[in-house]
Write a protein that holds these residues in place. Structure first.
Motif, PDB file in Angstrom:
ATOM      1  N   GLY B  80       0.809  -1.221   0.000  1.00 62.51           N
ATOM      2  CA  GLY B  80       0.000   0.000   0.000  1.00 62.51           C
ATOM      3  C   GLY B  80       0.836   1.261   0.000  1.00 62.51           C
ATOM      4  O   GLY B  80       1.700   1.455   0.846  1.00 62.51           O
ATOM      5  N   SER B  87      -0.056  -5.332   1.963  1.00 59.39           N
ATOM      6  CA  SER B  87      -0.220  -5.940   0.642  1.00 59.39           C
ATOM      7  C   SER B  87      -1.659  -5.776   0.139  1.00 59.39           C
ATOM      8  O   SER B  87      -2.613  -6.213   0.787  1.00 59.39           O
ATOM      9  N   ALA B  88      -1.795  -5.157  -1.033  1.00 59.78           N
ATOM     10  CA  ALA B  88      -3.137  -4.925  -1.587  1.00 59.78           C
ATOM     11  C   ALA B  88      -3.810  -6.250  -1.912  1.00 59.78           C
ATOM     12  O   ALA B  88      -4.999  -6.429  -1.654  1.00 59.78           O
ATOM     13  N   LYS B  91      -5.098  -7.808   1.232  1.00 62.86           N
ATOM     14  CA  LYS B  91      -6.315  -7.099   1.666  1.00 62.86           C
ATOM     15  C   LYS B  91      -7.515  -7.557   0.841  1.00 62.86           C
ATOM     16  O   LYS B  91      -8.573  -7.867   1.383  1.00 62.86           O
ATOM     17  N   TRP B  92      -7.323  -7.623  -0.475  1.00 63.97           N
ATOM     18  CA  TRP B  92      -8.437  -7.992  -1.347  1.00 63.97           C
ATOM     19  C   TRP B  92      -8.896  -9.422  -1.085  1.00 63.97           C
ATOM     20  O   TRP B  92     -10.077  -9.737  -1.204  1.00 63.97           O
ATOM     21  N   CYS B 108     -11.255   4.896  -3.286  1.00 58.21           N
ATOM     22  CA  CYS B 108      -9.898   5.373  -3.512  1.00 58.21           C
ATOM     23  C   CYS B 108      -9.598   6.484  -2.510  1.00 58.21           C
ATOM     24  O   CYS B 108     -10.301   7.495  -2.450  1.00 58.21           O
ATOM     25  N   GLY B 138     -10.003  -3.250  -9.469  1.00 61.60           N
ATOM     26  CA  GLY B 138     -10.202  -3.488  -8.036  1.00 61.60           C
ATOM     27  C   GLY B 138     -11.651  -3.847  -7.740  1.00 61.60           C
ATOM     28  O   GLY B 138     -11.946  -4.737  -6.935  1.00 61.60           O
ATOM     29  N   ASN B 236      -8.099   1.864  -0.843  1.00 60.57           N
ATOM     30  CA  ASN B 236      -6.718   1.866  -1.323  1.00 60.57           C
ATOM     31  C   ASN B 236      -6.306   3.256  -1.766  1.00 60.57           C
ATOM     32  O   ASN B 236      -7.115   4.041  -2.254  1.00 60.57           O
ATOM     33  N   THR B 240      -1.428   3.130  -5.188  1.00 60.32           N
ATOM     34  CA  THR B 240      -1.615   1.673  -5.133  1.00 60.32           C
ATOM     35  C   THR B 240      -2.495   1.232  -6.299  1.00 60.32           C
ATOM     36  O   THR B 240      -2.156   0.304  -7.042  1.00 60.32           O
ATOM     37  N   LEU B 241      -3.643   1.910  -6.466  1.00 61.51           N
ATOM     38  CA  LEU B 241      -4.595   1.520  -7.509  1.00 61.51           C
ATOM     39  C   LEU B 241      -4.009   1.747  -8.902  1.00 61.51           C
ATOM     40  O   LEU B 241      -4.301   0.989  -9.832  1.00 61.51           O
TER      41      LEU B 241
END
Ligand code: FMN
Ligand code: SF4
Ligand code: FES
Lengths: 170, 460
Positions: B80, B87-88, B91-92, B108, B138, B236, B240-241
């Motif tokens: 992130g 860690s994205a 998280k997801w 966002c 995402g 996020n 990151t995105l």
């Protein structure tokens, strides 16, 4: 840009009334959210765009359009720093007082603003032209020291730049 | 440094800009910035499509496997960029979905207010479609029905650009019902804030989005379980995105390779530098680039000053010394040195700056921006400011420095509702550790004498 409106149009007999265009704009905001309260901050900003600030009487009016209690609106209106609860000047100067600006001449810039405008934070010039407020890092640190006048961001700004800059905001 | 990019110090009207020309940026090494224009104008839809835009969404939606996106993000280990480095992909993978769980929200975090940070502004003002593409991916991975860009109110230009880009994307079928014929529907609204740094904390942000005061919420439940309006919500950061489209298009191995052998963290990073340097700015560089390289790119300190200390990623990170410049700027290395990578934008402190005065400035920020929920933060930070003000005047009392130690410790991790207070404690604790004698100088001196002789570099 909003059309200027006559006072008689916006102050109804039972106190404050929202301008019809503002009410429409607020109702349009509701479409984005699951719950009407979410449009509260935007609604206050819409009121502020027309009046310059958010008078106490506007709180129940906004609450009525959103269909929520005035307490909820008041709680929000007092929390956020960019919702003004007192009259402000025609132009609002937000001067960044965060670290990168502090390291590159914020003190001198702030002093020059105070000297040239004759006001300090939270004050408005006698001619109602400018209100001066501090703001958190404007995300313009590569142009520090930075400030905003209304919707415009400037940086780096020196004391010498100020007179020319302020001239653009009559 | 390229001649075609004007030095910021010459202009008054502020414009966000990257200090790397198109010639230096390539699609395979600069996934965040290669499409940016040298003239600094926004990349609109036509140009974005010409530069392979929305290819990643096209690929992901035609493959139709949200779990595969999460797996790739996990493997790439995109950490992130809002500052915490989580860690994205992980998280997801924890977002509730499936069965009778309602579709939630993809949010966002564009509240960028961390002092010293100006990276998300560039990405939003000049390349809105990359963020929109990352948000669609995402949303598809997390089964989100709607997206919000929570944008700080002062980013007027970013709001204008994003709203226009969202309209463009909707008109072209990249947002709305049945995106690109896939059956997946998703749309985005820009939600602008009204000030207050605390809105950037993800649970405070959700309260603010719901139209409430921006007090943080207790965790658990985490937003992925119960966020906006009780629905699973993913928060996020902008950067990151913006990493997601290239990761999905090129794969986790490519992303990991971007940083070479500099660090275990993959990818590239929008690094930056501000403070009294010759050429403050932003650069997209491999993750794990050293502080030295960034300071060099920034042209070193102005007016022959020496470096005394630096913050690696904003006001809530810990002070480091000149000797730390040779370390890779990554999450784990900065953590080991008692700091944090934070946002990865360096703030440079010159030798003629009093650490006591600088700390006073930083703590005034944290004290003012406290949401007021927890005692150590609400009451402790104004007290810290008072102590620092008296030390700054040379009017400190014996015991004041120990009191600062204690007030900072009371704000440590786990003792308050959110990470605002620990963020206020870290710079103070590291300043007290590295520059304690400078604080000691402020005790019991005649008024005005305390900081007449700044501490020479290295004498720490
Ligand atoms: C006081 C405070 C302010 C924060 N401000 C921001 C911010 O402006 N932007 C941001 O992306 N994250 C901010 N964060 C971090 C968020 O809480 C959260 O970790 C982040 O949005 C998660 O996204 P990421 O994993 O992609 O970084 C802040 C945290 C705290 C404690
Ligand atoms: S640590 Fe500070 S900002 Fe965070 S919840 Fe507590 S009082 Fe609010
Ligand atoms: S610190 Fe002033 S713009 Fe960032």
């Amino acid at each position: 840009m909003a059309e200027p409106v006559a006072t008689s149009q916006i102050i109804g007999s039972d106190g404050f009334e929202l301008h019809p265009a503002d009410e429409t704009a607020i109702l349009r905001e509701l479409e984005h959210y699951e719950q009407p309260q979410a449009a509260c901050i935007e609604a206050l900003k819409i009121v502020q765009r027309r009046h310059g600030w958010v008078p106490d009487e506007a709180i129940p009016a906004v609450a009525r359009v959103l269909g929520i209690g005035p307490g909820a609106v008041e709680g929000v209106a007092t929390f956020y720093s960019l919702i003004f609860r007192q009259p402000v000047g025609r132009h609002v100067i937000l001067v960044c007082d965060s670290s990168s600006c502090f390291l590159t001449g914020f003190d001198e810039l702030k002093q020059a603003l105070v000297d040239q405008l004759g006001i300090d934070y939270g004050e408005t010039t006698n001619d109602s032209r400018f209100t001066l407020l501090p703001v958190c890092c404007l995300g313009a640190c590569d142009g520090a020291p930075a400030l905003m006048i209304d919707d415009d961001t400037y940086g780096p700004v020196t004391a010498d730049d100020l007179p020319g800059l302020l001239e653009g905001y009559p | 440094m390229s001649e075609s990019i004007p030095n910021q110090r010459r202009s008054v009207g502020y414009r966000s800009r990257l200090l790397q020309t198109e010639a230096e940026r390539r699609a395979d090494t600069h996934p965040l910035t290669w499409r940016l224009r040298d003239d600094g104008e926004a990349v609109w839809l036509d140009e974005y499509l010409r530069k392979d835009g929305y290819q990643s969404v096209r690929k992901a939606l035609s493959e139709g496997d949200p779990q595969a996106i999460i797996a790739t993000m996990k493997e790439a280990n995109v950490r992130g960029r809002g500052g915490a480095g989580f860690s994205a992909g992980l998280k997801w993978s924890l977002t509730l979905q499936g069965g009778d769980i309602p579709r939630g929200y993809l949010i966002c975090n564009a509240d960028e207010m961390e002092p010293g940070t100006f990276k998300d502004r560039l990405l939003m003002e000049q390349q809105p479609h990359l963020l929109i593409e990352g948000m669609i991916l995402g949303a598809f991975a997390n089964n989100s029905r709607y997206g919000y860009i929570f944008l700080r109110g002062e980013y007027v230009e970013a709001a204008r650009v994003l709203n226009r880009a969202i309209d463009e994307a909707r008109d072209a079928g990249w947002l709305g019902p049945d995106i690109n014929g896939s059956g997946f529907d998703f749309d985005i609204a820009v939600h602008t804030g009204a000030g207050r740094y605390i809105c950037g904390e993800e649970t405070a942000l959700i309260n603010s989005l719901e139209g409430k005061r921006a007090n943080p919420r207790g965790k658990p439940p985490f937003p992925g379980q119960s966020g906006a309006w009780g629905k699973p919500s993913v928060v996020n950061n902008v950067e990151t995105l913006c990493n997601v489209p290239a990761v999905i298009l090129n794969g986790a191995g490519w992303y990991q390779g971007l940083s070479g052998d500099r660090t275990d963290d993959g990818g590239s990073k929008l690094y930056g530098c501000s403070g009294p340097v010759d050429n403050p700015g932003l650069w997209e560089l491999p993750m794990g680039t050293t502080g030295m390289e960034i300071l060099d790119r920034a042209g070193g300190l102005r007016d022959n000053r020496q470096l005394k200390a630096w913050l690696p990623g904003g006001a809530s990170t810990g002070f480091l010394l000149p000797e730390h410049l040779e370390l890779p700027l990554d999450f784990d290395t900065m953590g080991k040195e008692g700091s944090r990578l934070g946002t990865g934008l360096l703030t440079v402190v010159p030798d003629d700056m009093s650490m006591v005065s600088l700390m006073r400035n930083l703590e005034q920020f944290f004290a003012r921006e406290s949401c007021g929920w927890c005692t150590p933060c609400r009451d402790g930070l104004p007290w810290v400011v008072k102590l620092l003000q008296s030390l700054e005047q040379g009017q400190g009392e014996p015991g004041d420095i120990e009191l600062l130690d204690k007030l900072a410790a009371d704000c440590g991790p786990g003792l308050t509702f959110c990470a605002h207070a620990p963020g206020a404690a870290m710079p103070l604790q590291t300043a007290l550790r590295h520059f304690r004698h400078e604080f000691e100088q402020g005790v019991g001196k005649p008024r005005g004498e305390a900081h007449q002789d700044p501490i020479p570099v290295g004498e720490v």
